[in-house]
Design a protein around this motif. Structure first.
Motif, short mmCIF file in Angstrom:
data_model
loop_
_atom_site.label_atom_id
_atom_site.label_comp_id
_atom_site.label_asym_id
_atom_site.label_seq_id
_atom_site.Cartn_x
_atom_site.Cartn_y
_atom_site.Cartn_z
N UNK A 8 0.84 -1.19 0.00
CA UNK A 8 0.00 0.00 0.00
C UNK A 8 0.88 1.25 0.00
N UNK A 9 0.49 2.23 -0.77
CA UNK A 9 1.29 3.44 -0.95
C UNK A 9 0.63 4.62 -0.24
N UNK A 10 1.43 5.34 0.55
CA UNK A 10 0.99 6.59 1.20
C UNK A 10 -0.26 6.39 2.05
N UNK A 173 2.76 11.37 -5.55
CA UNK A 173 2.12 10.29 -4.79
C UNK A 173 1.06 9.60 -5.64
N UNK A 174 0.29 10.38 -6.37
CA UNK A 174 -0.74 9.80 -7.24
C UNK A 174 -0.11 8.85 -8.26
N UNK A 178 -0.89 4.85 -8.67
CA UNK A 178 -1.39 4.32 -9.93
C UNK A 178 -0.42 3.28 -10.50
N UNK A 179 0.87 3.54 -10.43
CA UNK A 179 1.85 2.59 -10.95
C UNK A 179 1.78 1.26 -10.21
N UNK A 180 1.64 1.33 -8.89
CA UNK A 180 1.55 0.11 -8.10
C UNK A 180 0.30 -0.67 -8.47
N UNK A 181 -0.81 0.03 -8.65
CA UNK A 181 -2.06 -0.65 -8.99
C UNK A 181 -2.00 -1.29 -10.37
#
Length: 330
Positions: A8-10, A173-174, A178-181
Motif C-alpha cells: 500500500x502506498x501513502x 504520490x498519485x 497508480x503505478x503500483x495498482x
C-alpha cells in the motif's frame, strides 16, 4: 488475488491504525471516513489475508439482526431437547476481519450491538429464556462518507481508533499509487511474489507482538501524558484514556520496544482523539508521526506489524450447530 498490505502506498495512518487494532482487539476497531476511491476496502482485504484464518466477512447494508448475530430454533428444543444455533456474520468473522461499509447508514441499534460484541469478544443470542454464546473475536473495520450522514457521538466513541482519508492532490504520490495498482493488475502473481518477503516478516512479527502485550506496564509519565492529551481534547468519559494506553502499548509491541513511552502515546493520539474531540478543544502538542509521513507522501508499510490476541474460552449452552446447506450437499 489480494493486493499486499505491505505494498500500500501513502497509507501510513490507516495502516498503523489497522495494525494496532489487530494487535489488541480490546482497542475496539477502526472507523475510516473519507470519499470513495481512497483504498479503504483494499486495506481491509489486505489485512484480512494476514490474519490467522484469512477471512474477510462483509456486513451488507440491509442486514437484519438475525443475519448479524445468528438465530436459535426454539422448536427443536421441544422436539429434540436441544437448541439449534444457526451462526450469523459475527460467528463467521471470528479470527478474521468484519468489514462494514457505510456503517453510518446502518440502524443505530444494529451498530450498537455490533460494537458491543467487538469490545467483549463474545456474542450472546437469547430467545424465549434460552441463550447461546460463542467467541466472536475479530478486527472491526467500519467505513463511512461523512457527506452521507454522521454517526451519533455515542457510537463514534465506541470505535477505538479513527482515520480520516482525503483525496490525494500530490502528483508524485498519485503516480506511485497508480503505478503500483497497474503493476498488480498486469501481473498479480509476480507483484505478490516481489512483496512476499515483506509479508512473511510482517507475519513473524505478529506473533512476537501478541506475546509481548502482557509484559508491558505504564509508568506515571505515560499516564500523565495520556490525561493531558484527553483533557485538552475535552473528551467525554474515560474511554479515550484507556484506548490511548492500549494503542500505545500495541505500538510498543509492534516495534519490539521493552517499555511504553510518552513518544508512543503521542504517535497514537491523533487516531484516538480525532473522532472524540469537542469544539474548542486544544490541538495536540505533537502531531502523529504517521500523519507527518502521509503528508510527505511516504509509506512505511514494510516497517509495520500487527498481531491478534488468542480467543479465550467461553461457556456454551447445549446447542446443535446447523451446518450450511452447501456443506451438507458436499
Amino acid at each position: 488475488m489480494v493486493f499486499p498490505f505491505t505494498a500500500l502506498v501513502a497509507q501510513t495512518p490507516l495502516q498503523q491504525a489497522l495494525l494496532l487494532a489487530a494487535v489488541d482487539l480490546s482497542i475496539g476497531g477502526v472507523l475510516v471516513s473519507g470519499p470513495r476511491g481512497t483504498a479503504k476496502s483494499t486495506a481491509a482485504r489486505a489485512l484480512a489475508e494476514l490474519l490467522p484464518e484469512g477471512k474477510l466477512v462483509t456486513l451488507p447494508l440491509g442486514a437484519s439482526e438475525e443475519q448479524l448475530i445468528g438465530t436459535l430454533d426454539i422448536q427443536s428444543a421441544l422436539r429434540d431437547g436441544g437448541v439449534k444455533f444457526s451462526p450469523g456474520l459475527l460467528a463467521k468473522a471470528h479470527l478474521g476481519v468484519l468489514y462494514v461499509d457505510e456503517v453510518n447508514l446502518l440502524p443505530n441499534p444494529l451498530v450498537d450491538q455490533l460494537l458491543d460484541v467487538a469490545a467483549s469478544g463474545v456474542n450472546i443470542v437469547e430467545r424465549d429464556g434460552i441463550s447461546h454464546r460463542h467467541d466472536a473475536r475479530f478486527v472491526l473495520i467500519g467505513t463511512m462518507n461523512p457527506e452521507e450522514g454522521e454517526l451519533r457521538p455515542q457510537l463514534l466513541d465506541r470505535f477505538g481508533l479513527a482515520v480520516e482519508m482525503r483525496n490525494c492532490f500530490d502528483a508524485d504520490v498519485r503516480q506511485r499509487i497508480v503505478k503500483a495498482r497497474l503493476a498488480f493488475d498486469l501481473d498479480p502473481r509476480g507483484f505478490r511474489a516481489r512483496h512476499q518477503d515483506e509479508q512473511a516478516k510482517l507475519i513473524e512479527r505478529i506473533h512476537a507482538a501478541r506475546a509481548a502485550l502482557a509484559s508491558f506496564d505504564f509508568d506515571d509519565a505515560v499516564h500523565a501524558r495520556v490525561s493531558e492529551l484527553c483533557i485538552a481534547a475535552h473528551v467525554d468519559g474515560l474511554r479515550a484514556d484507556i484506548v490511548m494506553l492500549r494503542a500505545a502499548r500495541a505500538l510498543a509491541a509492534l516495534e519490539g520496544s521493552t517499555v511504553v513511552t510518552v513518544a508512543h502515546v503521542e504517535r497514537v493520539a491523533d487516531a484516538v482523539l480525532q473522532h472524540r474531540k469537542h469544539e474548542g478543544a486544544a490541538s495536540s502538542p505533537s502531531r502523529n508521526d504517521a500523519t507527518r509521513d502521509a503528508a510527505k507522501g511516504e509509506s512505511n508499510a514494510g516497517e509495520s506489524d500487527w498481531g491478534y490476541m488468542p480467543p479465550e474460552p467461553a461457556g456454551t449452552a447445549k446447542v446443535k450447530q446447523v451446518r450450511p446447506l452447501a456443506a451438507k450437499k458436499a
